[in-house]
Write an enzyme that holds these catalytic residues in place. Structure first.
Site, PDB file in Angstrom:
ATOM      1  N   GLU A 110     154.833 107.210  51.205  1.00  0.00           N
ATOM      2  CA  GLU A 110     153.800 106.728  52.111  1.00  0.00           C
ATOM      3  C   GLU A 110     152.457 107.328  51.702  1.00  0.00           C
ATOM      4  O   GLU A 110     152.394 108.230  50.852  1.00  0.00           O
ATOM      5  CB  GLU A 110     154.135 107.080  53.568  1.00  0.00           C
ATOM      6  CG  GLU A 110     155.368 106.348  54.074  1.00  0.00           C
ATOM      7  CD  GLU A 110     155.695 106.642  55.524  1.00  0.00           C
ATOM      8  OE1 GLU A 110     156.607 105.998  56.059  1.00  0.00           O
ATOM      9  OE2 GLU A 110     155.034 107.510  56.132  1.00  0.00           O
ATOM     10  N   HIS A 224     145.239 104.215  62.793  1.00  0.00           N
ATOM     11  CA  HIS A 224     146.135 103.689  61.761  1.00  0.00           C
ATOM     12  C   HIS A 224     145.471 102.487  61.101  1.00  0.00           C
ATOM     13  O   HIS A 224     144.950 101.609  61.788  1.00  0.00           O
ATOM     14  CB  HIS A 224     147.471 103.274  62.375  1.00  0.00           C
ATOM     15  CG  HIS A 224     148.563 103.156  61.361  1.00  0.00           C
ATOM     16  ND1 HIS A 224     148.627 102.108  60.464  1.00  0.00           N
ATOM     17  CD2 HIS A 224     149.624 103.951  61.087  1.00  0.00           C
ATOM     18  CE1 HIS A 224     149.686 102.275  59.682  1.00  0.00           C
ATOM     19  NE2 HIS A 224     150.314 103.376  60.044  1.00  0.00           N
ATOM     20  N   ARG A 270     145.411 108.241  55.626  1.00  0.00           N
ATOM     21  CA  ARG A 270     145.083 107.219  56.623  1.00  0.00           C
ATOM     22  C   ARG A 270     143.610 107.168  56.997  1.00  0.00           C
ATOM     23  O   ARG A 270     143.066 106.092  57.220  1.00  0.00           O
ATOM     24  CB  ARG A 270     145.915 107.461  57.892  1.00  0.00           C
ATOM     25  CG  ARG A 270     147.368 107.106  57.725  1.00  0.00           C
ATOM     26  CD  ARG A 270     148.151 107.396  58.972  1.00  0.00           C
ATOM     27  NE  ARG A 270     149.542 107.024  58.789  1.00  0.00           N
ATOM     28  CZ  ARG A 270     150.489 107.269  59.676  1.00  0.00           C
ATOM     29  NH1 ARG A 270     150.197 107.894  60.798  1.00  0.00           N
ATOM     30  NH2 ARG A 270     151.737 106.896  59.448  1.00  0.00           N
ATOM     31  N   HIS A 331     145.878 105.338  66.952  1.00  0.00           N
ATOM     32  CA  HIS A 331     147.301 105.534  66.674  1.00  0.00           C
ATOM     33  C   HIS A 331     147.851 106.874  67.144  1.00  0.00           C
ATOM     34  O   HIS A 331     148.905 106.919  67.772  1.00  0.00           O
ATOM     35  CB  HIS A 331     147.536 105.379  65.172  1.00  0.00           C
ATOM     36  CG  HIS A 331     148.965 105.554  64.750  1.00  0.00           C
ATOM     37  ND1 HIS A 331     149.991 104.773  65.259  1.00  0.00           N
ATOM     38  CD2 HIS A 331     149.554 106.418  63.875  1.00  0.00           C
ATOM     39  CE1 HIS A 331     151.136 105.148  64.709  1.00  0.00           C
ATOM     40  NE2 HIS A 331     150.909 106.140  63.873  1.00  0.00           N
ATOM     41  N   ARG A 366     146.443 113.477  60.090  1.00  0.00           N
ATOM     42  CA  ARG A 366     147.888 113.654  59.923  1.00  0.00           C
ATOM     43  C   ARG A 366     148.413 112.927  58.694  1.00  0.00           C
ATOM     44  O   ARG A 366     148.138 111.746  58.501  1.00  0.00           O
ATOM     45  CB  ARG A 366     148.634 113.162  61.171  1.00  0.00           C
ATOM     46  CG  ARG A 366     150.154 113.233  61.020  1.00  0.00           C
ATOM     47  CD  ARG A 366     150.857 112.940  62.322  1.00  0.00           C
ATOM     48  NE  ARG A 366     150.687 111.567  62.751  1.00  0.00           N
ATOM     49  CZ  ARG A 366     151.442 110.550  62.349  1.00  0.00           C
ATOM     50  NH1 ARG A 366     152.386 110.755  61.434  1.00  0.00           N
ATOM     51  NH2 ARG A 366     151.239 109.334  62.824  1.00  0.00           N
TER      52      ARG A 366
END
Length: 487
Positions: A110, A224, A270, A331, A366
């Site tokens: 990811e 997000h 992100r 998010h 994060r």
């Protein structure tokens, strides 16, 4: 109705805390809604975990880079080191992570990760973990669970807490406990567009704030980059793992624009991807951009992302041969109730775990799939700490009883639901990816007016009243801290 431990919240962090507490302790879990209605149940991607010791430093490094090196390094190292224990525990209670034909755990990539380390259950990891935790917790003899019990107040009397909750038909329930754990999740509903569940109104953070606990870095909100672009305010998440498996971000003409903003392209952290999409949308006056995974094998897409495939198909998009319209939305919360490595807040016997807490492990942004890991590790450590303290406590007997109180919510006027829309509009304008200082200053004034109305207009003190109060409290704290950081 007295308990050794009351846990407010029934997501992964709340239930995992409950099953890790000493079985001799009496435990009550209060769920605001049903056990399945929470952010944990919506978590798609997986759990990032360095399962071998030689992988730990890479995981730490990737988390630091994503967090702009603002992470609490001691808590971060602890989380990475402890991860294997919790993955093993989840497997032992029946969590079914995806495996290859030889029985080895499958791992995916990811954004922000330098190697494959995310273990998963298709594209519904949170749901799988939560379902197994619900099964274990409901079967435990020492754990009681009450659904649809909205905790609106907690007060501390000597070494115990009185916890008040609104139950069916606006009845009020009161409980006493020695230890109180807040596991109430995020605050996404202060935004018009969010991936969060309908109950995410910052309740635990507001309760902790009113108790006098330290709240830290509440302005650290994660947006997000890829939520399904549709009219719903609660927008369906298109997992980070889709890009991890090779999907491209493209404009309406199919151009991969991320190479203009970052060398890592779609696999940048992100915050970078969200800001890049926002710039691209403004530059070209787009309402959305597109995520394209149609170049991958059709059977692989359906097997790996069955829920995303079905959701998109339901609205007329076949992701095996069509692009997915996406936009950034609110998010996750990196800030929250300040805690140490054992989940302890600045108030004795008050603990916080999961998204409502601030452990500092995420820094300013994060890293993907570190959220469930944080929930697991620090919930277990909080449970262990409470269990050890309780065994050493000599004064285990309450001096007076506390009871269920069939008292209806007081007040005359029905709350104005437009208040929620006002708060959401304020946050969407003032602090969506980038801060608009003037809108933030104006928004604080509007929020103060709403708070004054709540005090003066004799509203019925029901769930909606307290949700609006909590939304006001956390929104104001976010905007105030954001403005301070600019100066």
């Amino acid at each position: 109705m007295q308990y050794d431990v009351i846990i407010v919240g029934s997501g992964v962090s709340g239930l995992y805390t409950s099953i890790n507490l000493d079985s001799n302790l009496s435990v009550l879990v209060l769920s605001k809604s049903s056990l399945e209605n929470n952010n944990s149940n919506l978590a798609q991607g997986g759990i990032a975990a360095a399962l071998e010791e030689d992988e730990e430093q890479d995981h730490i490094k990737d988390t630091l880079i994503a967090g702009n090196y603002k992470n609490n390094i001691d808590n971060l190292k602890l989380m990475i080191k402890e991860a294997k224990k919790d993955i093993e525990k989840l497997i032992s209670i029946g969590v079914e992570f995806d495996k290859d034909k030889q029985g080895n755990l499958l791992k995916t990539l990811e954004g922000g990760h330098s190697r494959k380390r995310i273990i998963h259950h298709k594209d519904a990891t949170g749901k799988e973990v939560l379902s197994k935790l619900i099964q274990v917790a409901t079967e435990a003899e020492n754990i009681d669970i009450i659904e649809n019990a909205f905790v609106y107040d907690a007060c501390k009397i000597n070494d115990s807490f009185i916890v008040s909750a609104i139950y069916e038909d606006n009845k009020v329930l009161k409980f006493r406990c020695r230890y109180l754990v807040l596991a109430t999740g995020g605050l996404g509903k202060i935004y018009k567009y969010t991936t969060n569940s309908s109950i995410a109104t910052g309740d635990g953070i507001a309760i902790a704030y009113l108790l006098g606990a330290k709240i830290s870095n509440l302005n650290l909100i994660q947006f997000h980059p890829t939520a399904l672009c549709e009219e719903n305010e609660e927008r369906f998440l298109i997992s980070e793992a889709v890009r991890g498996e090779g999907a491209h971000l493209v404009d309406q003409n199919g151009y991969r624009f991320m190479e203009l903003y970052d060398d890592r392209k779609e696999l940048a952290p992100r915050d970078i991807v969200s800001l890049s999409i926002l710039k691209e949308m403004k530059r070209k006056n787009y309402k959305c951009v597109y995520l394209d995974i149609s170049h991958k094998d059709k059977d692989f897409i359906k097997e790996r992302f069955p829920n995303i495939y079905k959701k998109c198909l339901d609205i007329g998009i076949d992701i095996t041969n069509e692009k997915i319209p996406v936009t950034p939305v609110q998010h996750y919360l990196m800030g929250g109730i300040y805690v140490n490595k054992n989940g302890q807040t600045t108030i004795n016997r008050l603990y916080a775990v999961g998204e409502c807490s601030y452990t500092g492990v995420h820094g300013n942004n994060r890293l993907a799939s570190n959220s469930l890991l944080e929930c697991l590790v620090f919930s277990r450590l909080a449970a262990r700490h409470i269990s050890l303290r309780k065994r050493k406590c000599l004064n285990n007997i309450f001096k007076e009883d506390i009871f269920k109180e069939d008292k209806y919510c007081i007040g005359i006027n029905k709350i104005n639901f437009n208040y929620k829309k006002q708060i959401q509009d304020i946050m969407q304008r003032a602090y969506f990816i980038q801060l608009d200082v003037n809108s933030a200053i104006h928004g604080i004034g509007v929020i103060d007016n709403i708070l004054n109305d709540l005090k003066e207009l004799n509203y019925v003190k029901d769930i909606h009243f307290y949700e609006i109060r909590n939304m006001c409290i956390v929104s104001k704290l976010i905007l105030q801290e954001s403005i301070r950081n600019v100066k």
